[in-house]
Scaffold this active site. Sequence first.
Site, PDB file in Angstrom:
ATOM      1  N   ARG A 239       9.223  14.172   8.223  1.00  0.00           N
ATOM      2  CA  ARG A 239      10.142  13.959   7.109  1.00  0.00           C
ATOM      3  C   ARG A 239      10.719  15.307   6.691  1.00  0.00           C
ATOM      4  NH1 ARG A 239       5.616  10.040   4.583  1.00  0.00           N
ATOM      5  NH2 ARG A 239       5.854   8.380   6.131  1.00  0.00           N
TER       6      ARG A 239
ATOM      7  N   LYS B 209       0.628  -5.099   9.779  1.00  0.00           N
ATOM      8  CA  LYS B 209       1.799  -4.580   9.061  1.00  0.00           C
ATOM      9  C   LYS B 209       2.570  -3.602   9.948  1.00  0.00           C
ATOM     10  CE  LYS B 209       3.012  -2.122   4.773  1.00  0.00           C
ATOM     11  NZ  LYS B 209       3.586  -0.888   5.360  1.00  0.00           N
TER      12      LYS B 209
ATOM     13  N   PRO C 106       0.831  -1.208   0.000  1.00  0.00           N
ATOM     14  CA  PRO C 106       0.000   0.000   0.000  1.00  0.00           C
ATOM     15  C   PRO C 106       0.865   1.257   0.000  1.00  0.00           C
ATOM     16  CG  PRO C 106       0.069  -0.972   2.203  1.00  0.00           C
ATOM     17  CD  PRO C 106       0.785  -1.925   1.293  1.00  0.00           C
TER      18      PRO C 106
ATOM     19  N   SER D 132       8.039  -4.885   8.525  1.00  0.00           N
ATOM     20  CA  SER D 132       8.103  -3.621   7.792  1.00  0.00           C
ATOM     21  C   SER D 132       8.586  -2.504   8.695  1.00  0.00           C
ATOM     22  CB  SER D 132       6.712  -3.268   7.238  1.00  0.00           C
ATOM     23  OG  SER D 132       6.700  -1.971   6.671  1.00  0.00           O
TER      24      SER D 132
ATOM     25  N   TYR E  16      -5.806   2.265   8.288  1.00  0.00           N
ATOM     26  CA  TYR E  16      -5.266   3.126   9.337  1.00  0.00           C
ATOM     27  C   TYR E  16      -6.411   3.400  10.312  1.00  0.00           C
ATOM     28  CZ  TYR E  16      -1.028   4.450   6.717  1.00  0.00           C
ATOM     29  OH  TYR E  16       0.178   4.455   6.057  1.00  0.00           O
TER      30      TYR E  16
ATOM     31  N   GLN F 177      -5.652  -1.885   3.132  1.00  0.00           N
ATOM     32  CA  GLN F 177      -4.880  -1.416   4.278  1.00  0.00           C
ATOM     33  C   GLN F 177      -5.721  -0.472   5.127  1.00  0.00           C
ATOM     34  OE1 GLN F 177      -2.390   1.857   3.624  1.00  0.00           O
ATOM     35  NE2 GLN F 177      -0.879   1.354   5.189  1.00  0.00           N
TER      36      GLN F 177
ATOM     37  N   ASP G  12       8.362  -6.296   3.694  1.00  0.00           N
ATOM     38  CA  ASP G  12       8.567  -5.223   2.734  1.00  0.00           C
ATOM     39  C   ASP G  12       9.747  -4.366   3.189  1.00  0.00           C
ATOM     40  OD1 ASP G  12       7.791  -3.154   4.517  1.00  0.00           O
ATOM     41  OD2 ASP G  12       5.778  -2.997   3.701  1.00  0.00           O
TER      42      ASP G  12
ATOM     43  N   HIS H 215       8.150   0.590   7.377  1.00  0.00           N
ATOM     44  CA  HIS H 215       7.471   1.618   6.596  1.00  0.00           C
ATOM     45  C   HIS H 215       8.416   2.232   5.573  1.00  0.00           C
ATOM     46  CE1 HIS H 215       3.346   3.379   7.002  1.00  0.00           C
ATOM     47  NE2 HIS H 215       3.830   4.236   6.124  1.00  0.00           N
TER      48      HIS H 215
END
Length: 390
Positions: free
Chosen positions: A167, A249, A80, A271, A132, A130, A304, A273
């Site tokens: 980020r 995940k 995703p 994962s 959230y 997916q 992933d 992310h």
Amino acid sequence: MRTTRAHSVEDLRRAARRRMPRAVFDVVDGGAGDEHTLRWNREAFERIPLRPKALVDVAHVDTTTTVLGDRVSMPLLLAPCSFARMCHSDAEPAVARAAGRAGTVYVVPGGSGERPEVVIRSAGGPLWYQLYLKPDQAMNDELVERVAAAGYRTLCVTIDTPIKPYREKDLRNGVTLPVSPSPRLALAGLAHPRWSRDFLFGTGGAGLDLFAARRAYTNFTDAIMHSRSVTAGEIRRLRDRWQGPLVVKGVLRGDEVAEMADLGVDGVVVSNHGGRNLDGAPATIDVLAEVVDAAAGRLDVLLDSGVRRGTDVVRALALGAKAVLVGRPYMFALAAGGEAGVDRVLELLHNEIVRAMSLVGVTTVKEIDRSLVGPAPATARPADVRGGTA
């Protein structure tokens, strides 16, 4: 670009970088903090040597396998990735169509620019969804009911994003969530007129739609701006409400897997992310064997973050993964060539898996085991390796 000229994921990444404004490309390509985890995801794969078997007839190689009840053409699924419209206006429906043609699973993102009911109408194969979790439990319940009614069979709950990630690269580029217009972003769009025209108005078969980009962005921000912590109680509640396979995940520790199995989880995705949340988290391939051993066959383990080659897929399967997921590779491909680009990256990766299996001396996915990988050599990590995530 003509995607037939691309011969690797990296070729498609470079093409995407040329087509997209730099700030938008960095949203897809970048990671959190100093991007240590982003780099480690690739470096860790590169440190694991493969140990080929000799005297094996590999004239016929079969890459098919089954993941949580879904028969797929290869042990590679599409992860995703939110708001695919920033890469191309055909967005998530194009990815769903390409995945169907390739015979594999697409995990439709909770941050999709299109509603789940719209995406599944384009599907030619199995789709997972997916989730959230939002603070409003009634909204979660309503979404789960919608997803089930639309025909999604597997629910994939992301547990590693309790708050909005930080980020710095995006902030330096003037990109925030929600996005606010700025002279810098406007100039970036003017410098890439083909991308801007496609993003704002679309160029696909649906025709001109002046509000499509706005709707996509609204759907995206509504899905991801108000995430919440996921607890054992939340997983138990979802297990009671969701009748199909349930996947968690964002797992990076083996000591949590037994509890997840006890809660009725059917699979976990190892994962980080893609290095986009916690900078300093370990590379997923480095903790995969720990999670697989802890699972002890009670649930499927997927991985992933950092997969770029067919050899990476073989490494992950050798360490116990049922399959891998890729994200950035198909987002680069979508940006480079639209739906045809996604077709091309899936063709390239499938061909690489066939070659990797042939050259290590196995003819079926079930034959891939830990004897095919050696211990990582005791060497220092390279100074800088780009592009490690799902």
